[in-house]
Design an enzyme around this catalytic site. Sequence first.
Site, short mmCIF file in Angstrom:
data_model
loop_
_atom_site.label_atom_id
_atom_site.label_comp_id
_atom_site.label_asym_id
_atom_site.label_seq_id
_atom_site.Cartn_x
_atom_site.Cartn_y
_atom_site.Cartn_z
N ARG A 168 0.79 -1.23 0.00
CA ARG A 168 0.00 0.00 0.00
C ARG A 168 0.82 1.28 0.00
NH1 ARG A 168 -3.31 -3.14 -1.47
NH2 ARG A 168 -5.33 -3.58 -0.54
N SER A 217 -11.31 0.85 1.67
CA SER A 217 -10.86 0.40 2.98
C SER A 217 -10.27 1.57 3.77
CB SER A 217 -9.78 -0.68 2.83
OG SER A 217 -10.31 -1.81 2.17
N GLU A 299 -5.30 3.59 5.69
CA GLU A 299 -5.13 3.40 4.25
C GLU A 299 -5.61 4.64 3.51
OE1 GLU A 299 -6.41 0.23 0.80
OE2 GLU A 299 -5.74 -0.50 2.73
#
Length: 309
Positions: A168, A217, A299
């Site tokens: 990520r 998310s 995130e």
Amino acid sequence: MTDTLPMVRGRLTPDRVLNDLTWLRVGGPADWLFQPADVADLQAFLRDLSPDIAVFPMGVGSNLIVRDGGLRAVVIRMGRGFNGITVDGQRVTAGVAALDAHVARKAAEAGVDLTFLRTIPGAIGGAVRMNAGCYGSYVADVFVSAKAVTRSGELITLTADDLQFQYRQTQLPEGWVIVEATFEGPAGDPEALAARMQDQLAKRDATQPTKDRTAGSTFRNPAGFSSTGKADDVHDLKAWKVIDDAGMRGARVGGAQMSEKHSNFMINTGGATAADLENLGEEVRKRVFENSGITLEWEIMRVGEFSDA
């Protein structure tokens, strides 16, 4: 400040409120919003812009909270001139503003398997920047190269080594703006790929609040655990599981709520401020840490200044 900004062929808007440009529909004003006409326009602007003025590249705002006080920066947002998609053999090149879903579909029609992109919200620029992924596949797995404009206006090619893909995240110097990316996917039968994407969409809609205002998310899965989507996938270290275990499914702050359908999705139920959303996220992090000793990492990117109000 007007006379300190370079002339452009695109659109330059002062004091532009950003809430309508993010999926969560929150955010204060940017000092300026710049929508370049093309790559050359972007290059000239960055080359001639005072290095004292901050730059923030923004995609479609699918993974972003802009704080209520706004951004003391020039927000650069690419539109129509940056959303082309071309396929050459197994290689797919997409402009930074091309939606992930459109890239997956166009690739599938040409027999190239980039199906994992189909259910990822947002555009290609953000997907590269965040090494987006699902079903056990990541951008890093198919990435060939990207083109970016540096803060001094130079157009350069970036390799995977330059970006240093991690879970990520990537390494991209401050103020550099990705303008396109090239991927290489495995070959596949177009009909089979289309069927797989339909199956992925059905699964997503069954498990995620796709009809609500969310930003995907909220938190990364702990320790880099991914959602593989496979039958034997383990759930003991998924963000939604530790949020559930801490009793935070459905938790609210103001107009912000952790979804009852999927507890790692944050929703603007209507009228939420950026502060509501961020405060709810921080409360979730606190409760999860108290319950399990796990520190969840955001995130969703949060940028800008807090409001004085």
